[in-house]
Write an enzyme that holds these catalytic residues in place. Structure first.
Site, PDB file in Angstrom:
ATOM      1  N   LYS A   1      12.689  -5.110  74.574  1.00 32.93           N
ATOM      2  CA  LYS A   1      11.815  -5.276  73.603  1.00 32.93           C
ATOM      3  C   LYS A   1      12.286  -6.585  72.879  1.00 32.93           C
ATOM      4  O   LYS A   1      11.154  -7.234  72.444  1.00 32.93           O
ATOM      5  CB  LYS A   1      11.421  -4.171  72.793  1.00 32.93           C
ATOM      6  CG  LYS A   1      10.698  -3.023  73.576  1.00 32.93           C
ATOM      7  CD  LYS A   1      10.143  -2.251  72.619  1.00 32.93           C
ATOM      8  CE  LYS A   1       9.054  -1.214  73.102  1.00 32.93           C
ATOM      9  NZ  LYS A   1       9.804  -0.258  74.019  1.00 32.93           N
TER      10      LYS A   1
ATOM     11  N   SER B   1      15.256  -1.142  81.827  1.00 35.90           N
ATOM     12  CA  SER B   1      14.841  -1.510  80.630  1.00 35.90           C
ATOM     13  C   SER B   1      15.702  -1.399  79.427  1.00 35.90           C
ATOM     14  O   SER B   1      15.639  -2.115  78.379  1.00 35.90           O
ATOM     15  CB  SER B   1      13.239  -1.345  80.488  1.00 35.90           C
ATOM     16  OG  SER B   1      13.350   0.197  80.717  1.00 35.90           O
TER      17      SER B   1
ATOM     18  N   GLU C   1       2.743  -1.432  64.459  1.00 35.14           N
ATOM     19  CA  GLU C   1       3.082  -0.127  64.412  1.00 35.14           C
ATOM     20  C   GLU C   1       3.981   0.180  65.285  1.00 35.14           C
ATOM     21  O   GLU C   1       4.361  -0.387  66.328  1.00 35.14           O
ATOM     22  CB  GLU C   1       1.614   0.613  64.976  1.00 35.14           C
ATOM     23  CG  GLU C   1       1.445   0.821  66.417  1.00 35.14           C
ATOM     24  CD  GLU C   1       1.037  -0.542  66.966  1.00 35.14           C
ATOM     25  OE1 GLU C   1       0.711  -1.375  66.182  1.00 35.14           O
ATOM     26  OE2 GLU C   1       1.281  -0.676  68.129  1.00 35.14           O
TER      27      GLU C   1
HETATM   28  C1  LIG Z   1       9.068   0.518  75.127  1.00 31.73           C
HETATM   29  C2  LIG Z   1       9.947   0.758  76.418  1.00 31.73           C
HETATM   30  C3  LIG Z   1       9.320   0.754  77.632  1.00 31.73           C
HETATM   31  C4  LIG Z   1       7.810   0.664  77.748  1.00 31.73           C
HETATM   32  O1  LIG Z   1       7.401  -0.422  77.523  1.00 31.73           O
HETATM   33  P1  LIG Z   1       6.730  -1.639  78.610  1.00 31.73           P
HETATM   34  O2  LIG Z   1       5.747  -2.458  77.462  1.00 31.73           O
HETATM   35  O3  LIG Z   1       5.868  -0.687  79.651  1.00 31.73           O
HETATM   36  O4  LIG Z   1       7.953  -2.162  79.092  1.00 31.73           O
HETATM   37  C5  LIG Z   1      10.383   0.903  78.639  1.00 31.73           C
HETATM   38  N1  LIG Z   1      11.769   1.051  78.593  1.00 31.73           N
HETATM   39  C6  LIG Z   1      12.164   1.049  77.199  1.00 31.73           C
HETATM   40  C7  LIG Z   1      13.607   1.027  77.175  1.00 31.73           C
HETATM   41  C8  LIG Z   1      11.459   0.839  76.130  1.00 31.73           C
HETATM   42  O5  LIG Z   1      12.006   0.953  74.794  1.00 31.73           O
END
Ligand SMILES: *Cc1c(COP(=O)(O)O)cnc(C)c1O
Length: 408
Positions: A96, A384, A118
């Site tokens: 993010k 992610s 938010e």
């Molecule tokens: C917020 C989040 C997501 C989901 O958000 P996307 O916009 O679909 O990428 C995925 N993985 C993690 C670790 C997150 O914090």
């Protein structure tokens, strides 16, 4: 379809990816979005902006993040090999920050003094609070009262970083009310404030900007994988909530026709309404939160209730570019359940020493399922984020994973 010119063509000047996307806004906000769009299109070409973003990524975020070969895990599954793009090693522990730093830098270049958003579970709030501290911008984060109570560690992080956290106590006191409150703030303050959207969703230009800022993930991964292996991966996959980590991973591979691209949505507890958040798999076209896409609707056409064990994935729609890539057939969308995600969470922890976020565990669960079916080849997963934030919840519900450690 010729994908070699895809990035030049989409979105079009109205922010459309085919019939999806666009900007459905109250009239007062049309000039504000136009201003952001015009500024972005100019600034993103300037070498000053590009060099500054590069420096931030290298020196502050710790990019490039590595690619890692899961040798032990792959051996347990079969012949296909699983590789991870380690976004969990990005500063603050997830992808993010890639778009939050971009949005913060844009605010700075535009001479704005304040950024707002938010947050649900607080991950976007923490990433934006980090960007605000870095750039010396004021920051206000709206959060439902219920979420403030549930997510105390993230609330504390935001406050330590100097951000004002507003607890929203109307209605259900969760994300929807927080969105409404943040939106009201923005309607009043758009002259000196940018509303920083937390995923590749919302009205144009946000799906485009968030995508552009996240594409560093896929570009790095494509180069790193090719240097490591001498060829491209056979399958590239990522989890899909709003769709930011996935779109950033996918697009740099979109013109590589031999690479299969798969987005993974949360199937939660099952296929009944309210038990999952698999918008692309079970949804239909509609407009919400300012854009046209595929969404989960109730009988009145309102956003349906959604659920996933991974709070970052429980969104009833999906970024418009995903809807487009799905319609084109270039990206396939599959699902993984809570249980499969928890299994992947424990297996990666125990076999590789990496505790993944529950969101990322969905993509990994798909990769593990797929690896068993393939008799050779490679699967590249966008990991992610890291799972520290999920530990308390997982331990409370599943213990220390003793039921999950063996392969069947
Ligand atoms: C917020 C989040 C997501 C989901 O958000 P996307 O916009 O679909 O990428 C995925 N993985 C993690 C670790 C997150 O914090």
């Amino acid at each position: 379809m010729d994908y070699s010119t895809y990035l030049k063509e989409y979105p079009d000047k109205d922010g459309r990816f085919g019939k999806f996307g666009g900007a459905y806004l109250p009239p007062q906000l049309v000039p504000a979005m136009q201003e952001i769009n015009d500024a972005y299109l100019t600034i993103c070409q300037s070498s000053q902006f590009i060099n500054e973003l590069r420096r931030i990524r290298r020196e502050f975020q710790g990019r490039p993040t590595p690619i890692y070969h899961c040798e032990r895990l792959s051996r347990k599954l079969g012949k296909a090999q699983i590789y991870l793009k380690r976004e969990d090693l990005n500063h603050t522990g997830a992808h993010k920050l890639n778009h939050c730093m971009g949005e913060g830098l844009l605010a700075k270049f535009m001479g704005k003094k304040r950024i707002i958003a938010e947050t649900g579970a607080g991950q976007h709030g923490v990433a934006l609070a980090t960007a605000a501290a870095f750039f010396g911008l004021d920051c206000t984060i709206y959060m439902g009262e219920v979420d403030v109570a549930k997510q105390a560690p993230n609330v504390a992080r935001m406050k330590v970083l100097g951000t004002k956290v507003v607890s929203v106590s109307r209605g259900q006191k969760t994300l929807k009310e927080a969105v409404d409150a943040a939106f009201e703030d923005y309607m009043e303050n758009y002259k000196d404030t940018i509303y920083c959207i937390g995923s590749a969703v919302g009205p144009h230009p946000f799906p485009m900007m968030v995508r552009d800022f996240q594409m560093v993930v896929g570009y790095e991964a494509r180069t790193q994988f090719t240097e490591m292996m001498g060829h491209l991966p056979d399958v590239v996959t990522a989890c899909v909530g709003g769709g930011s980590n996935s779109i950033g991973m996918f697009l740099p591979f979109v013109a590589d026709s031999a690479v299969e691209i798969v987005g993974v949505e949360p199937l939660g507890r099952g296929t009944d309404v309210g038990d999952h958040a698999a918008s692309m798999t079970y949804g239909s076209e509609g407009v919400m939160h300012g854009f046209d896409s595929i969404m989960l609707k109730d009988s009145k056409g309102e956003p349906a209730p959604v659920y996933s064990i991974a709070s970052g994935l429980d969104y009833p729609s999906v970024g418009p570019e995903h809807a487009f890539l799905n319609a084109l057939g270039r990206v396939k969308y599959e699902t993984a359940s809570d249980k499969e995600a928890v299994d992947a969470f424990f297996k990666l922890s125990r076999y590789e020493g990496i505790i993944p976020a529950l969101e990322s565990s969905h993509a990994l669960a798909y990769a593990m399922r797929r690896a068993k079916e393939m008799d050779h080849g490679s699967i590249l997963v966008n990991l992610s984020g890291r799972g520290d934030k999920d530990l308390d919840y997982v331990i409370e519900k599943y213990g220390y994973g003793d039921d999950f450690k063996d392969f069947d």
